[in-house]
Design a protein around this motif. Structure first.
Motif, PDB file in Angstrom:
ATOM      1  N   LYS A 159       0.822  -1.210   0.000  1.00  0.00           N
ATOM      2  CA  LYS A 159       0.000   0.000   0.000  1.00  0.00           C
ATOM      3  C   LYS A 159       0.864   1.272   0.000  1.00  0.00           C
ATOM      4  CE  LYS A 159      -3.942  -2.269   2.260  1.00  0.00           C
ATOM      5  NZ  LYS A 159      -3.719  -3.390   1.387  1.00  0.00           N
ATOM      6  N   PRO A 160       1.773   1.374  -0.948  1.00  0.00           N
ATOM      7  CA  PRO A 160       2.659   2.538  -1.008  1.00  0.00           C
ATOM      8  C   PRO A 160       1.947   3.719  -1.663  1.00  0.00           C
ATOM      9  CG  PRO A 160       3.137   1.087  -2.834  1.00  0.00           C
ATOM     10  CD  PRO A 160       1.981   0.463  -2.080  1.00  0.00           C
ATOM     11  N   HIS A 161       2.643   4.857  -1.762  1.00  0.00           N
ATOM     12  CA  HIS A 161       2.079   6.005  -2.483  1.00  0.00           C
ATOM     13  C   HIS A 161       2.047   5.751  -3.981  1.00  0.00           C
ATOM     14  CE1 HIS A 161       1.884   8.516   1.071  1.00  0.00           C
ATOM     15  NE2 HIS A 161       3.130   8.183   1.360  1.00  0.00           N
ATOM     16  N   GLY A 162       2.877   4.837  -4.429  1.00  0.00           N
ATOM     17  CA  GLY A 162       2.874   4.500  -5.850  1.00  0.00           C
ATOM     18  C   GLY A 162       3.857   3.390  -6.157  1.00  0.00           C
ATOM     19  N   VAL A 163       3.644   2.750  -7.290  1.00  0.00           N
ATOM     20  CA  VAL A 163       4.528   1.673  -7.745  1.00  0.00           C
ATOM     21  C   VAL A 163       4.825   1.896  -9.221  1.00  0.00           C
ATOM     22  CG1 VAL A 163       4.767  -0.819  -8.137  1.00  0.00           C
ATOM     23  CG2 VAL A 163       3.500  -0.020  -6.156  1.00  0.00           C
ATOM     24  N   ALA A 164       6.080   1.636  -9.615  1.00  0.00           N
ATOM     25  CA  ALA A 164       6.458   1.700 -11.024  1.00  0.00           C
ATOM     26  C   ALA A 164       7.184   0.408 -11.370  1.00  0.00           C
ATOM     27  CB  ALA A 164       7.374   2.896 -11.269  1.00  0.00           C
ATOM     28  N   VAL A 165       6.775  -0.215 -12.448  1.00  0.00           N
ATOM     29  CA  VAL A 165       7.477  -1.414 -12.905  1.00  0.00           C
ATOM     30  C   VAL A 165       7.734  -1.275 -14.405  1.00  0.00           C
ATOM     31  CG1 VAL A 165       7.392  -3.928 -13.168  1.00  0.00           C
ATOM     32  CG2 VAL A 165       6.392  -2.880 -11.140  1.00  0.00           C
TER      33      VAL A 165
END
Ligand SMILES: [Zn+2]
Length: 221
Positions: A159-165
């Motif tokens: 539950k982070p502020h955002g994810v980038a993959v």
């Protein structure tokens, strides 16, 4: 299950797609026999000396290549996250090498995954992220789906502020057959939360993985 049949409920269900039947697992003997069949299909004799041990070896290789079906990455990550201890900067792990297999040809997909996230309260260790990639890679895949699965798993557990993959890979079904396009790398990305909404955060991640502005924002969702 409720024994009383509600006719409305039954009708509603009839219009829904039928639930997937559980797949009957194949036995080792069946898998080895399938390899013998493919050898015959290729035009060779599975009983000649050089090929006698091949079905057993192929099946053992499959056990390794497709071992990702046994694990649920969400459960795994839930057990292993740690508190951030106040860390609130972007975390980037780049160049996580993976080997997968395309679900269209069962041919190898070989490449690297780069992961970034902006933690809220939880972080995971490097080895855990690498393991997360491995679990999804060791299934029959398409690159877009694998990229999205890794991102959404991290998003739902941490539950982070955002994810980038971002995933970069070559597909051997393209390089060794069909169009024979060597040197082609496919790049897929999934941006969630701040990485999708804030150009600076996305840029910080792309710069960290050495892809200045090349991807992001377009096919993120
Ligand atoms: Zn393919």
């Amino acid at each position: 299950m409720d024994k009383i049949v509600n006719p409305k409920r039954t009708r509603a269900r009839a219009s829904e797609p039928a639930p997937a039947q559980p797949v009957r697992p194949a036995s080792r003997e069946e898998a080895e026999e399938a390899v013998r069949t493919l050898i015959r299909w290729a035009g060779d004799d599975p009983d000649r000396e050089g090929l006698l041990g091949t079905p057993a070896r192929v099946v053992r290789a499959y056990e390794e290549w497709f071992s990702g079906y046994k694990d649920d990455p969400r459960e795994y990550l839930k057990r292993t996250f740690e508190e951030t201890g106040g860390y609130d900067e972007v975390v980037v792990l780049r160049d996580i090498r993976f080997e997968s297999h395309c679900e269209h040809h069962m041919a190898p997909i070989i490449g690297r995954v780069h992961i970034g996230y902006l933690p809220r309260n939880r972080v995971v260790g490097i080895s855990k992220l690498a393991r997360l990639v491995e679990v999804y890679a060791r299934r029959l895949q398409i690159q877009e789906k694998m990229t999205a699965e890794i991102a959404s798993c991290l998003d739902s557990v941490l539950k982070p502020h955002g994810v980038a993959v971002v995933t970069e890979a070559t597909h051997q079904c393209m390089t060794t057959r069909g169009v024979h396009k060597t040197g082609v790398t496919m790049v897929t990305s999934r941006m969630i939360g701040v990485f999708r909404d804030r150009a600076e955060t996305r840029q910080e991640f792309l710069t960290a993985i050495g892809m200045r502005g090349a991807v992001g924002g377009v096919n993120g969702a």
